[in-house]
Write an enzyme that holds these catalytic residues in place. Sequence first.
Site, PDB file in Angstrom:
ATOM      1  N   SER A   1      26.869  40.637  26.641  1.00 49.03           N
ATOM      2  CA  SER A   1      27.267  39.198  26.854  1.00 49.03           C
ATOM      3  C   SER A   1      29.053  39.275  26.280  1.00 49.03           C
ATOM      4  O   SER A   1      29.582  39.967  27.060  1.00 49.03           O
ATOM      5  CB  SER A   1      26.813  38.472  25.757  1.00 49.03           C
ATOM      6  OG  SER A   1      26.872  36.996  25.952  1.00 49.03           O
TER       7      SER A   1
ATOM      8  N   HIS B   1      19.193  35.524  29.416  1.00 46.44           N
ATOM      9  CA  HIS B   1      20.446  36.335  28.971  1.00 46.44           C
ATOM     10  C   HIS B   1      20.174  37.201  27.932  1.00 46.44           C
ATOM     11  O   HIS B   1      19.759  37.034  27.123  1.00 46.44           O
ATOM     12  CB  HIS B   1      21.444  35.220  28.632  1.00 46.44           C
ATOM     13  CG  HIS B   1      22.595  35.933  28.132  1.00 46.44           C
ATOM     14  ND1 HIS B   1      23.681  36.339  29.104  1.00 46.44           N
ATOM     15  CD2 HIS B   1      23.260  35.571  27.025  1.00 46.44           C
ATOM     16  CE1 HIS B   1      24.525  36.761  28.224  1.00 46.44           C
ATOM     17  NE2 HIS B   1      24.398  36.024  27.150  1.00 46.44           N
TER      18      HIS B   1
ATOM     19  N   GLU C   1      20.247  33.939  35.073  1.00 44.21           N
ATOM     20  CA  GLU C   1      21.359  33.581  34.007  1.00 44.21           C
ATOM     21  C   GLU C   1      22.717  33.205  34.702  1.00 44.21           C
ATOM     22  O   GLU C   1      22.959  33.431  35.776  1.00 44.21           O
ATOM     23  CB  GLU C   1      21.644  34.855  33.115  1.00 44.21           C
ATOM     24  CG  GLU C   1      22.324  36.110  33.963  1.00 44.21           C
ATOM     25  CD  GLU C   1      22.440  37.036  32.582  1.00 44.21           C
ATOM     26  OE1 GLU C   1      22.999  36.689  31.659  1.00 44.21           O
ATOM     27  OE2 GLU C   1      22.195  38.244  32.785  1.00 44.21           O
TER      28      GLU C   1
END
Length: 281
Positions: free
Chosen positions: A122, A255, A225
Amino acid sequence: EMMRVQLDARGEAFEIDAEIRAVDLPGVKGEWVIDRAANSNRRILYFHGGGYMIGSPKSHRLITSKLSKLTGAAVFASKFRLLPQHSRMEMIEDARAAYNWTLANGPDGAVAADKLIIAGDSSGGNLALSTIAWARDEGLRAADAVYVMSPQTDLTLSSPSLITNIESDVMQGASFGPIVKMPKGVRLFFSNGMHGIAPNNPIVSPLLGDLSNLPPTLIQASNAEMFLDDAVRYANKANEAGSHVTLQVWPHMMHVWQAFEVPEADEAFEEAGVFLTDFLD
């Protein structure tokens, strides 16, 4: 602060079969996560996710311990400064310092790395991709490979899936969805205000920089996502520039599903292990 405490507690609650060694040096902080069979001269530098504001090496021990076991490498999970108490540039400086330090230092002291992998998820994936471009531009030794999970690559918030996948992204849809629905000027103002760096600057938007001559990279993302197209666009542009990026897309996953104890996480790590082992041998 409450979210940070809760996320760390969740990470520490997992039962992991690895040694943890804390590092607290001027300019470099974090922890080594070392599987019993790991070779300390094979190293992974890991940048955790958490929206640039939460997360730590403790919160991501499930991921880092699995990476050490899969690859036989010692994993250094960087503890970098977070927003909003610190600036985004301070965070980036910490990542760069960790890169240089991990090249030259292992769990047992100052020994040069035989192999180095850069990894992250991320926002940590964003930091990883920014760091490898910086290392190339500085003429530093390149990482042997890169592994990023659901990375954010474009802080101008221009990827179509940021809108189309709001409803299917069970983790980010409710919190991040209202932001990306704002008019473009407001989105850019928000992004610039949060990071203190122009959103189109490749330092914070790796997609918008030069993607040539980068290490072999594996990106994993979910088709459900919001960051899907951040991954797709980065992979396409990097491959067009002559770099080698492998993109693997899982159906219907949240995610960074690799941070959860689900069968699909095991599948993703197995694929990552196959990819990374080719560059560690």
